[in-house]
Every structure is written in C-alpha cells, then in structure tokens.
Design a protein around this motif. Structure first.
Motif, mmCIF file in Angstrom:
data_model
loop_
_atom_site.group_PDB
_atom_site.id
_atom_site.type_symbol
_atom_site.label_atom_id
_atom_site.label_comp_id
_atom_site.label_asym_id
_atom_site.label_seq_id
_atom_site.Cartn_x
_atom_site.Cartn_y
_atom_site.Cartn_z
ATOM 1 N N PRO A 166 103.177 -49.123 0.304
ATOM 2 C CA PRO A 166 104.307 -50.268 0.800
ATOM 3 C C PRO A 166 104.383 -49.897 2.269
ATOM 4 N N TRP A 167 104.462 -48.537 2.832
ATOM 5 C CA TRP A 167 105.241 -48.088 3.525
ATOM 6 C C TRP A 167 104.196 -48.186 5.114
ATOM 7 N N SER A 168 102.722 -48.553 4.698
ATOM 8 C CA SER A 168 102.503 -48.443 5.975
ATOM 9 C C SER A 168 101.131 -50.251 5.589
ATOM 10 N N GLY A 169 101.337 -50.525 4.379
ATOM 11 C CA GLY A 169 99.913 -51.822 4.894
ATOM 12 C C GLY A 169 99.185 -52.253 4.771
ATOM 13 N N GLY A 170 98.892 -50.954 5.321
ATOM 14 C CA GLY A 170 97.271 -50.806 5.740
ATOM 15 C C GLY A 170 97.360 -49.843 7.145
ATOM 16 N N ALA A 201 83.472 -40.402 2.594
ATOM 17 C CA ALA A 201 83.597 -41.772 2.754
ATOM 18 C C ALA A 201 85.000 -42.538 2.942
ATOM 19 N N PHE A 202 83.712 -43.342 4.363
ATOM 20 C CA PHE A 202 85.432 -44.562 5.028
ATOM 21 C C PHE A 202 84.944 -45.700 4.234
ATOM 22 N N CYS A 203 85.575 -46.117 3.595
ATOM 23 C CA CYS A 203 85.089 -47.964 2.975
ATOM 24 C C CYS A 203 86.342 -48.798 3.899
ATOM 25 N N ILE A 204 86.287 -50.012 4.691
ATOM 26 C CA ILE A 204 86.810 -50.364 5.537
ATOM 27 C C ILE A 204 86.492 -52.202 5.188
ATOM 28 N N GLY A 231 94.923 -53.642 9.840
ATOM 29 C CA GLY A 231 93.285 -53.051 9.537
ATOM 30 C C GLY A 231 93.727 -52.303 7.530
ATOM 31 N N THR A 232 91.687 -52.754 7.241
ATOM 32 C CA THR A 232 92.363 -52.118 5.677
ATOM 33 C C THR A 232 90.798 -50.960 5.622
#
Length: 445
Positions: free
Chosen positions: A383-387, A334-337, A285-286
C-alpha cells in the motif's frame, strides 16, 4: 522547521542534508521501517533476501560514496558460467549479454538496441520534451517501435523480455520518449541490461536496506514511523501536515513518496491542475521477486551462472543468482513483471510456490525442488509503494506536462526517484533527487 514525507532513500538523502546543516526537521513515514522501495527481509541464522532494490553499478557515484561513508562493503554479482534461454519451450545455453538464437535474430537484436541507444543519446534528460522529435517519440509506445524494428519473432521475444525487465511494465505502457529518457538517464541500454560494467554489477553485503538504516541512524529520533500523511494545508507562511492522531507545522516540506500515493493526500489549496492531471496519468511498474533459498548455490558446480531469459510462455522474465557474498547459502531469484506478475500473483501462495519451484527445476534440475526457504513479494500489493520500480509515463505525458512533477508548489517541494534527471527509477536517482530538493528548501530558508 521542515518536514519530509517519506523515509525512502530520497527522503533520507534530503534529511541527511538538513541534519548536516543543523536544521530542525521531522520525517513522516507510513511504514514501520526506513528504505521505501528497498526492503531487506532478514530471517533465520542472519540470512537475508533483498525484496526490493538490490544493485548498484558504474556511474552511480552517490551510492558508492554513501556505502564508503558508512563503511559498507559491496561485492560482485555472480556472473560466471553458462546462461540459459528458454525460447519456444526449447532450452539453450549461451554466454555474454545477448543469447545465441540464430544470426538473423542476433543481428536484429543488436540493431534495435543500437537504435534505442542512438536515439537516447540525443535526449537532454532535464528537458526531454524539447528534443526536435519529442512529439513523435511521445506519440508512440515503446512496443510500437520495437515491433516495427524486429524482423523475427525470436528477436521480438528476447527484446521484449529484456525491456520489460528494465522498465517493469508491458512495452505498450510507456511512450518511446519515456523509454529514451530513462535509457539516457542511466547512460545507455547496455548499461541497464548488463551485470559486468552495468547497473547490476554490485550488491551491498548484508542487504541494501543496511545503507538506509545507516543513513537514518544520526537523526533516528526525528523519524515518525507509522505516520501516514492524509492532509496538507498551506498558506503563505506555513504548512500543516496531518494524519491519524498527529498534526505538525512547518515552514516548508518535501514530499518524497511515489506519485500514485500523492493522489491519496488531500491538499488545501488544491494542487495545480496540471500537476493533478499528470498524477492521474502516471501508473507504477508491476514487479514481483520470487526466491528459492538452498543450502548452497549448487548450480555453480554444474557450470551455470543462475541467469535465465525466457519468452512469454513462462511465468518469469529473468533469473539471477542472488546468493550472499560468501555463498554460505544459495539464492535463485526470478523476476515476475507486468502481465506475468499480474497472473502469477493472482494465484494462491501454495500454487505460486509449486509453479516457481517447477520452473527452477526446469533449468537447474530436481535439486531445485527442495529449497530451505521460499518467498515471493509483489510490490504492487504494497500500500505504501503501489508498484515498482518507478512511475510510468504513457504516450503524450512528457510533452504535455514536461517537468510538472518536480515543480515546487508554494511551500511544497518534491523528491523521489521520479523527479530525478539522472538514474530515473534507480536508488541513485532517488538519492540525487532528495539532495536536490533539500538544496531547494535551504536556498529559501
């Protein structure tokens, strides 16, 4: 000797079990901190912002048990006053979960939510691919289902915003089957959307990462930070885990990192072909979180909850009041998705700040233009999550690969919230998955 790769909540939960069992183990963590996709940013005057996971709610029994065990307090997410909806660039206020946008659209939204909950109720989360309509559910995207069942544009816009916030993706990025599995794993869609009696009901005083730090404390000398694992070699008797400047041997290991990062590790022998194919299909997810910090939560005095829902004409999906328990300072979050996040975080920081503050002021007045502090954070850039929040199953993935992600491979076992059958994508799911994986290796010891 056991090795756990990843010191997020899943890896820590596994380590707790091994530690209590008196086993010899090490934890390899690429970051310089515990918590994984939970990260509490602490700055001046002991202020803090939860950049990652921050909420717990009813049904997440392990999270409340852990908080109680480590004597951490939780508090109610602020949920009083008027909510705001920004639809077609027109601002309205409302109370409750679903905004008042006209009776036809309101009834349509309730219908779609009830349909998703009804279909999800029939899913067995341990075997979602065995449902008698699994092939159909997995052949279409969630967006296809929502579009087909939304009779008004307003209903679609509001549902799209809410569901993007739940799943952290565009609705065409996941299959309907994955959405139904996800919903059932967290009880129902109303639970996932709600604050009161929902997944956003409580927060940990001092920030969620405090819980990770308390979990790690008893075995802190066993955690190797800044140890990114690059290679895993195994034979019948042992597993060799190595990276830049280190190499360790173990009888069995647990991998508790996001699936997209597993692809960066070299395995000898190679992972089973089915597992490799699934890992190639999964994306993350982003999600971005955007914070304005103020001397006080001034919007409360004006009768606002701090909650906003917007359509795709605005850069953010939803807003929350993320102030601390004592309201010693005010925090608008605020969530930005998904696509909105990809656009927003392509901008320079100064542009992002200006855009964010203009939006805060759009809903809460000019006072929102003058924060004490601003920060934003995109998990896709880590880099250690990717999203975040979790891996996404596209159409066809569940029925083609089933539970391949969590299947042990010789002496390798798997954890992480993506292997959870309850509360998938949540910290609760990560904890349960870590405890399950620890039980697996102890049963083989």
């Amino acid at each position: 000797m056991f090795i756990i790769i990843g010191a997020g909540f899943s890896g820590l939960a596994a380590a707790r079990i091994l530690h209590k069992a008196g086993k010899d183990f090490l934890v390899m963590e690429a970051r310089n901190r515990p918590g994984g996709r939970v990260h509490t940013l602490r700055y001046a005057d002991d202020r803090y912002l939860d950049l990652g996971g921050q909420w717990i709610g009813p049904g997440q029994h392990r999270m409340y048990e852990l908080a109680t065990e480590y004597k951490l307090e939780w508090f109610d997410t602020y949920n009083s006053g008027k909510n705001i909806i920004d639809l077609k660039r027109k601002i309205r206020t409302y109370t409750g979960l679903i905004p008042g946008i006209g009776l036809p659209s309101l009834l349509n939204i309730r219908y779609v939510i009830s349909q998703l909950d009804r279909y999800a109720a029939g899913i067995q989360t341990r075997t979602p691919w065995q449902h008698n309509r699994a092939a159909f559910y997995d052949s279409i995207s969630l967006d296809c289902f929502v579009r087909k069942n939304c009779l008004t544009r307003n209903a679609y816009q509001v549902l799209r915003t809410g569901l993007e916030t739940v799943f952290a993706c565009n609705l065409n990025e996941i299959s309907l089957l994955h959405a139904l599995f996800y919903i059932k794993s967290g009880n129902n869609l109303n639970t996932l959307l709600s604050i009161e009696k929902g997944a956003q009901q409580h927060r940990i005083k001092g920030g969620m990462q405090l819980l990770a730090e308390h979990m790690a404390q008893p075995f802190r000398e066993r955690i190797r930070y800044n140890h990114a694992v690059k290679k895993i070699i195994q034979n019948e008797h042992e597993v060799v885990v190595s990276g830049e400047g280190f190499s360790y041997r173990a009888n069995r290991i647990i991998i508790a990192i996001p699936p997209v990062l597993i692809r960066d590790i070299r395995f000898e022998p190679a992972l089973p072909f089915q597992k490799q194919q699934l890992l190639q299909k999964l994306s993350m997810g982003t999600v971005g979180k955007v914070f304005g910090v103020y001397p006080s939560p001034f919007w409360r005095k004006a009768g606002f909850s701090g909650q906003v829902v917007t359509d795709n004409n605005q850069p953010f999906q939803v807003f929350f009041d993320s102030s601390p328990a004592d309201a010693g300072y005010g925090v608008l979050l605020a969530f930005c998705i998904a696509d909105r996040a990809r656009h927003f975080f392509s901008l320079q920081e100064a542009q992002r700040k200006n855009l964010a503050l203009q939006n805060f002021a759009r809903y809460f007045g000019r006072q929102a233009l003058q924060p004490d502090h601003y920060t934003d954070h995109c998990w896709a850039d880590e880099p250690w999550s990717g999203g975040c929040y979790a891996a996404l199953y596209p159409t066809g993935a569940w029925t083609s690969f089933q539970d391949e992600l969590s299947k042990p491979f010789q002496n390798i076992h798997w954890a992480g919230t993506e292997t959870a059958t309850e509360w998938y994508g949540y910290i609760e799911g990560a904890v349960r998955a870590g405890e399950r994986a620890a039980g697996e290796i102890l049963s083989k010891a």
